[in-house]
Design an enzyme around this catalytic site. Structure first.
Site, PDB file in Angstrom:
ATOM      1  N   GLU A   1      34.431  42.215  40.577  1.00  0.00           N
ATOM      2  CA  GLU A   1      35.149  41.505  39.517  1.00  0.00           C
ATOM      3  C   GLU A   1      34.221  41.256  38.330  1.00  0.00           C
ATOM      4  O   GLU A   1      34.630  41.373  37.174  1.00  0.00           O
ATOM      5  CB  GLU A   1      35.690  40.171  40.032  1.00  0.00           C
ATOM      6  CG  GLU A   1      36.782  40.306  41.051  1.00  0.00           C
ATOM      7  CD  GLU A   1      37.276  38.957  41.527  1.00  0.00           C
ATOM      8  OE1 GLU A   1      38.424  38.607  41.198  1.00  0.00           O
ATOM      9  OE2 GLU A   1      36.508  38.253  42.217  1.00  0.00           O
TER      10      GLU A   1
ATOM     11  N   LYS B   1      46.244  35.857  37.330  1.00  0.00           N
ATOM     12  CA  LYS B   1      45.265  36.876  37.688  1.00  0.00           C
ATOM     13  C   LYS B   1      46.006  37.953  38.491  1.00  0.00           C
ATOM     14  O   LYS B   1      45.922  38.018  39.718  1.00  0.00           O
ATOM     15  CB  LYS B   1      44.133  36.239  38.502  1.00  0.00           C
ATOM     16  CG  LYS B   1      42.926  37.097  38.698  1.00  0.00           C
ATOM     17  CD  LYS B   1      41.823  36.296  39.392  1.00  0.00           C
ATOM     18  CE  LYS B   1      40.605  37.166  39.626  1.00  0.00           C
ATOM     19  NZ  LYS B   1      39.528  36.417  40.305  1.00  0.00           N
TER      20      LYS B   1
END
Length: 122
Positions: free
Chosen positions: A22, A99
């Site tokens: 990420e 997200k």
């Protein structure tokens, strides 16, 4: 009396998350901000200086999402709320951070956090 100004669906690319990929690859985030304001004076004066300049605020929110990486979307949501409350015209804000590409290991449409902050909160 409380009125609301909503900025919904602000999309930005950021590097937030706890996983190394990420932080390395980044992903898309979507932000919704609902501001509680008293819009009566702005409506009566028809003057932008008497309300929240949502275009300017959108730019600030974008810069936060695209800025310094954090581990948790809770932290990101708090930073966004703080930016909204910088305007004395905002008495309360509700922030939702989406997200949609969160690495959950299962098929999921979205992961979100929604927080509500006001001027009285520490």
């Amino acid at each position: 009396m409380t009125d609301q100004i909503g900025l919904r669906g602000l999309q930005a690319f950021g590097y937030h998350g706890v996983l190394p990929e990420e932080r390395r690859d980044g992903q898309r985030f979507v932000v919704d901000a609902v501001l509680s304001v008293d819009s009566r004076f702005a409506a009566a004066s028809d003057d932008l200086s008497n309300t929240v300049d949502y275009a300017g605020l959108a730019q600030r929110l974008l810069a936060i999402v695209e800025g310094d990486a954090v581990n948790l979307i809770e932290t990101l949501a708090q930073r966004l709320a703080d930016a909204c409350l910088e305007s004395e015209r905002v008495s309360e804000v509700e922030i939702t951070v989406h997200k949609p590409e969160a690495p959950t290991g299962v098929n999921i449409d979205d992961v979100t956090i929604t927080i509500t902050r006001d001027r009285s909160a520490p």
